[in-house]
Design a protein around this motif. Structure first.
Motif, PDB file in Angstrom:
ATOM      1  N   ALA A 148      61.272 -79.880  43.231  1.00  0.00           N
ATOM      2  CA  ALA A 148      61.227 -80.783  44.381  1.00  0.00           C
ATOM      3  C   ALA A 148      61.063 -80.019  45.689  1.00  0.00           C
ATOM      4  CB  ALA A 148      62.498 -81.631  44.417  1.00  0.00           C
ATOM      5  N   MET A 149      61.682 -78.830  45.790  1.00  0.00           N
ATOM      6  CA  MET A 149      61.499 -78.015  46.992  1.00  0.00           C
ATOM      7  C   MET A 149      60.059 -77.537  47.139  1.00  0.00           C
ATOM      8  SD  MET A 149      64.877 -75.613  46.849  1.00  0.00           S
ATOM      9  CE  MET A 149      66.533 -76.307  46.746  1.00  0.00           C
ATOM     10  N   LEU A 150      59.415 -77.240  46.012  1.00  0.00           N
ATOM     11  CA  LEU A 150      58.060 -76.692  46.036  1.00  0.00           C
ATOM     12  C   LEU A 150      56.999 -77.774  45.923  1.00  0.00           C
ATOM     13  CD1 LEU A 150      58.557 -73.624  43.674  1.00  0.00           C
ATOM     14  CD2 LEU A 150      58.792 -73.724  46.144  1.00  0.00           C
ATOM     15  N   ALA A 151      57.369 -79.044  46.062  1.00  0.00           N
ATOM     16  CA  ALA A 151      56.399 -80.131  45.904  1.00  0.00           C
ATOM     17  C   ALA A 151      55.246 -80.043  46.906  1.00  0.00           C
ATOM     18  CB  ALA A 151      57.105 -81.482  46.023  1.00  0.00           C
ATOM     19  N   PRO A 152      55.459 -79.660  48.173  1.00  0.00           N
ATOM     20  CA  PRO A 152      54.290 -79.557  49.078  1.00  0.00           C
ATOM     21  C   PRO A 152      53.248 -78.555  48.626  1.00  0.00           C
ATOM     22  CG  PRO A 152      56.332 -79.646  50.355  1.00  0.00           C
ATOM     23  CD  PRO A 152      56.732 -79.502  48.916  1.00  0.00           C
ATOM     24  N   LEU A 153      53.646 -77.524  47.849  1.00  0.00           N
ATOM     25  CA  LEU A 153      52.665 -76.544  47.388  1.00  0.00           C
ATOM     26  C   LEU A 153      51.745 -77.126  46.332  1.00  0.00           C
ATOM     27  CD1 LEU A 153      54.915 -73.360  47.078  1.00  0.00           C
ATOM     28  CD2 LEU A 153      53.384 -73.977  48.931  1.00  0.00           C
TER      29      LEU A 153
END
Length: 471
Positions: free
Chosen positions: A138-143
């Protein structure tokens, strides 16, 4: 570095953050980096981080190493997290990453097992993603977004922050940290837009206006959520303070629309038209910015080059002394006043204004004189005149430059044709669209309407967010 006995703590002044001792086993906790251990407990954010060691350990394992290894691990991890199956057999993983070398894939999977991002079941020979892996994903979703945001475009970052705040508010789990991040982003955008307005550059101002319109659209869509967060944050002191600060930043950012409009109108008034050609200074500057090989324009303009002369120190001193002596002003002498003489005859001539201004005044006055005070006319009818086929491009451009003078308080007090035009009972309202017309010299023309003063709304409308262009 001085040797430290095993098990002894390091003093803050005795280690370097980049040394092996600072990152090794001798620094057991983050508290060892502080001068005072009690100062570490005063930060709620640091307390939250220290009580989530699984997250920091997983992120450290995922992002440790050079950029190529980090990109490989992040790609493999996001690919695994995007699968819909709860269990991933080893054969399925091998098929997914068949393009990777076996040793590279095995190294990445081993790192995931070590940091807790994957759990391996030897009996079933399957991998599973633990809850900690879902949080990291969820933290890396923008990537994982398919579109790569532009470096100068803040809409993607602002949309991501707004999405987090809106989603958390819908679930009733909004956090003060998320609100502060959004507040900081809004404050940064306000500062960049204010610098663009103060720069005085037309091109920088128009580019900043495009970015502002995108940001204002996103903020308008999330205004209800921001209002709900401010109204429902009573009782939570930190969240209430963060929500009120974000609301103030939102108001300041949205209030910049009028500043953009005033700056653009001021630049429209300062734009210079080169004679009767219809070419403005903005067109020249845009051509200079896009023209290749500007240095070729001065070919043959310089007949001879300058040469550098080297002088000794004593020669420079002699020249300076001579200059001081020669340039010393002489004392003033008493002189008699000159005799009186008859002034020569002369005549005062005023520069004649173009006939287009008089024709435009006559046309607008005729519309009022025909009893059409409540009627609305297209701007194209005024720009093209009574004989559109005979109107040249320079005449259309000149009349378009005159339209901002309608109702201008500074121009209304002027005498002559300019003041008469500014006092006409018409107001121009431009639209952000263009219309293709059949004309020998004009292909595209900005659309707009001329509205009588009596037909204007009493309440001031919101300033337009788009500026017109003349074709």
């Amino acid at each position: 570095m001085r040797a430290v006995p095993e098990g002894a703590g390091l003093a803050p002044a005795e280690f370097d953050l980049h040394s092996p001792e600072a990152t090794g086993a001798q620094v057991a906790t983050v508290v060892d980096f502080f001068r005072d251990a009690d100062a570490a407990s005063d930060s709620p954010l640091l307390w939250s981080l220290t009580h989530q060691p699984q997250i920091t350990h997983a992120l450290s394992g995922l992002f440790h190493g050079n950029a190529a290894l980090v990109q490989l691990r992040v790609w493999v991890f996001l690919q695994l997290a995007s699968q819909g199956d709860a269990q991933l057999p080893r054969e399925t993983i091998d098929e997914m990453f068949h393009a990777l070398r076996p040793e590279a894939l095995e190294t990445v999977l081993k790192r995931f097992r070590d940091v807790g991002l994957l759990v391996w079941d030897e009996s079933l020979r399957i991998y599973t993603l633990p809850p900690i892996a879902q949080r990291v994903a969820a933290m890396l979703a923008p990537l994982a977004s398919e579109t790569v945001p532009d470096a100068d475009d803040d809409s993607a970052e602002l949309a991501a922050l707004l999405g987090q705040v809106v989603g958390a508010n819908q679930l009733g789990a909004v956090d003060a940290g998320q609100v502060r991040l959004l507040h900081a982003q809004l404050a940064r955008l306000h500062g960049e837009f204010a610098d663009a307005i103060a720069s005085g550059s037309e091109f920088r101002l128009r580019e900043a206006r495009k970015r502002y319109d995108r940001a204002a659209t996103l903020i308008d869509r999330a205004s209800e959520t921001i209002t709900a967060i401010i109204s429902n944050s009573h009782g939570h002191v930190v969240l209430e303070r963060a929500a009120r600060g974000m609301g103030q930043a939102q108001s300041k950012l949205l209030a910049m629309a009028s500043q953009f409009n005033r700056a653009l109108q001021q630049m429209d008034r300062q734009r210079v038209t080169l004679g009767t050609t219809g070419i403005t200074s903005t067109d020249v500057k845009r051509w200079l910015q896009s023209a290749p090989g500007l240095h070729r324009l001065i070919d043959g303009a310089i007949g001879c080059t300058t040469s550098l002369a080297t002088l000794a120190q004593h020669e420079l001193l002699d020249v300076v002394e001579a200059e001081f002596e020669r340039d010393r002003p002489a004392p003033l002498q008493d002189e008699a006043l000159p005799a009186s003489q008859e002034a020569p005859e002369g005549s005062l001539k005023a520069v004649a204004l173009p006939v287009e201004l008089t024709d435009l005044n006559t046309l607008l006055a005729g519309w009022v004189g025909d009893g059409e005070e409540a009627g609305v006319h297209a701007v194209a009818d005024a720009l093209l005149g009574s004989n559109p086929a005979d109107t040249r491009y320079a005449q259309v451009a000149y009349r378009a430059q005159l339209m901002p003078l309608l109702g201008d308080p500074q121009a209304e007090v002027l005498p002559g044709a300019t003041g008469a035009f500014a006092r006409q009972p018409w107001r121009v309202q431009w639209l952000a669209t263009q219309k293709r017309i059949r004309h020998p010299q004009v292909e595209l023309l900005s659309q707009g309407t001329l509205v009588p003063v009596g037909a204007l709304p009493t309440e001031p409308s919101e300033p337009a967010k788009e500026t017109h262009t003349h074709g």
